[in-house]
Enzyme design. Structure first.
Site, PDB file in Angstrom:
ATOM      1  N   GLY A 133      47.139  48.883  36.361  1.00 33.71           N
ATOM      2  CA  GLY A 133      48.068  48.278  37.294  1.00 33.71           C
ATOM      3  C   GLY A 133      47.710  46.860  37.660  1.00 33.71           C
ATOM      4  N   GLY A 193      45.561  39.843  40.587  1.00 35.20           N
ATOM      5  CA  GLY A 193      45.043  40.110  39.248  1.00 35.20           C
ATOM      6  C   GLY A 193      45.662  41.373  38.694  1.00 35.20           C
ATOM      7  N   SER A 194      45.228  41.753  37.490  1.00 35.99           N
ATOM      8  CA  SER A 194      45.750  42.960  36.854  1.00 35.99           C
ATOM      9  C   SER A 194      44.650  43.641  36.069  1.00 35.99           C
ATOM     10  CB  SER A 194      46.927  42.631  35.931  1.00 35.99           C
ATOM     11  OG  SER A 194      46.520  41.761  34.903  1.00 35.99           O
ATOM     12  N   GLY A 195      44.846  44.945  35.825  1.00 37.92           N
ATOM     13  CA  GLY A 195      43.875  45.731  35.081  1.00 37.92           C
ATOM     14  C   GLY A 195      44.570  46.762  34.237  1.00 37.92           C
ATOM     15  N   LYS A 230      47.754  47.469  45.386  1.00 38.17           N
ATOM     16  CA  LYS A 230      47.657  47.779  43.962  1.00 38.17           C
ATOM     17  C   LYS A 230      48.870  48.580  43.520  1.00 38.17           C
ATOM     18  CE  LYS A 230      44.767  49.991  40.443  1.00 38.17           C
ATOM     19  NZ  LYS A 230      43.494  50.700  40.171  1.00 38.17           N
ATOM     20  N   ASP A 283      33.972  53.694  36.586  1.00 36.75           N
ATOM     21  CA  ASP A 283      34.454  52.392  36.117  1.00 36.75           C
ATOM     22  C   ASP A 283      33.720  51.272  36.845  1.00 36.75           C
ATOM     23  OD1 ASP A 283      35.919  50.712  34.494  1.00 36.75           O
ATOM     24  OD2 ASP A 283      37.734  50.769  35.723  1.00 36.75           O
TER      25      ASP A 283
END
Length: 351
Positions: A83, A78-80, A98, A194
């Protein structure tokens, strides 16, 4: 590549703190001395903070800081915002890797995110995803990577999956796991900043939740008139989960995590996205100026859980319970379903 200097740990250094990196065989181990935030170098099981979990995990050839050739990347998970996360292998084990995105407009933000993740090497708890190693801070420009244990899919994926049950019992269990992680993190003087379902990993084998992604985390000082350890206002999480005091530009405290935790609990209850489709600026104004919150369902039939949600996202910092108070209430909840509202009576304190 060994991690040889204390400079890499500068974010956690202070006048009374000395953080040293030592070597045991070929394993780098972090020791924290004279620290008001980290009282000992070992956890309650006697394991050094920096060591990986011992579940069939051989540390002997693994270092806290590694070179790019010491791990492999197999596929995207996945991505955020800061990164992407990949499936990889490290020391013969499947891991999550990551990659910290280097933001051209604000490179310092990317560096500080990586530094925060680097410092997460010190955190060891059953409900926190272990950071096993990172590339060296000095090698940031050539690619920054954080190697973490691989546990399973995240809570956001479960929320979005209609085939995955989120019964009251399961919600309560997940709420307990997450608050255990926050209680530990806060006891170390660190705010995650977060907290959201996408940053909670659910172990596919044990159904245990683990808090992940410390890229926005900061060491904070609680109490009136005391600022946070460092000011990084652009690293304060996803806006829909962000506490109103952070939206106002106030220094973060651990109570900001409690607000985000409340929104996360709401999402497990409703299986909806907070403020979906709404204009960001309108939502921010509403949260700050009008005490706007996501709508609670009218027929949830889970009054104690709703009580916890609303207490956690109170507008005034002092009106939110601490992680310790929530933890006590949820642990008692497993034995007595009447305890939660009583344990979370409004407490007034210092903002």
């Amino acid at each position: 590549m060994p991690c040889d200097t204390a400079d890499n740990w500068a974010r956690y250094e202070g006048q009374d703190n000395a953080i040293m990196v030592a070597r045991r065989g070929s394993v780098n181990s972090a020791f924290v001395t004279n620290s008001s935030q980290y009282h000992q170098a070992e956890d309650t099981n006697g394991n050094c903070f920096i060591n990986a979990r011992n579940d069939n995990w051989d540390n002997r050839d693994c270092n806290a800081c590694v070179g790019h050739s010491d791990f492999s990347i197999d596929g995207v998970i996945g991505s955020g915002g800061f990164g992407s996360v990949f499936l990889g292998r490290y020391c013969g084990r499947r891991v999550a890797v990551k990659s910290v995105r280097q933001c051209s407009r604000n490179k310092e933000a990317s560096r500080q995110s990586f530094q925060a993740e680097f410092n997460a090497l010190l955190l060891r708890h059953d409900n926190i995803v272990s950071v096993l190693a990172t590339t060296a801070y000095e090698d940031f420009d050539s690619g920054a990577f954080i190697i973490m244990e691989y546990a399973g899919r995240n809570l956001q994926q479960i929320v979005n999956d209609p085939g995955s049950s989120l019964s009251p019992t399961r919600r309560t269990k997940y709420a307990l796991h997450i608050i255990r992680a926050l209680h530990y993190t806060h006891s170390q003087g660190i705010a995650h900043l977060d907290v959201k379902p996408a940053n909670v990993i659910v172990d596919s084998n044990t159904d245990v939740c683990r808090l992940a992604d410390f890229g926005c985390s900061q060491r904070v000082s609680e109490g009136e008139g005391r600022d946070s350890f460092t000011s990084r206002s652009y690293l304060t999480g996803t806006f829909a989960y962000r506490a109103p005091e952070l939206l106002r530009g106030r220094p973060p405290t651990t109570k900001a995590d409690i607000y985000s935790y409340g929104v996360t609990l709401w999402q497990m209850l409703t299986r909806e996205t907070p403020f979906a489709g709404e204009n960001h600026h309108v939502v921010i104004f509403g949260v700050v100026a009008q005490n706007l919150r996501p709508s609670l369902p009218e027929n949830a039939n889970d009054a104690w859980y709703e009580s916890l949600v609303t207490r956690c996202w109170e507008g005034r910092v002092a009106d939110r319970p601490s992680a310790a108070e929530i933890l006590l209430a949820l642990e008692r909840r497993t034995d007595d379903t009447e305890n939660l509202p009583r344990d979370l009576k409004r407490r007034h304190g210092t903002t």
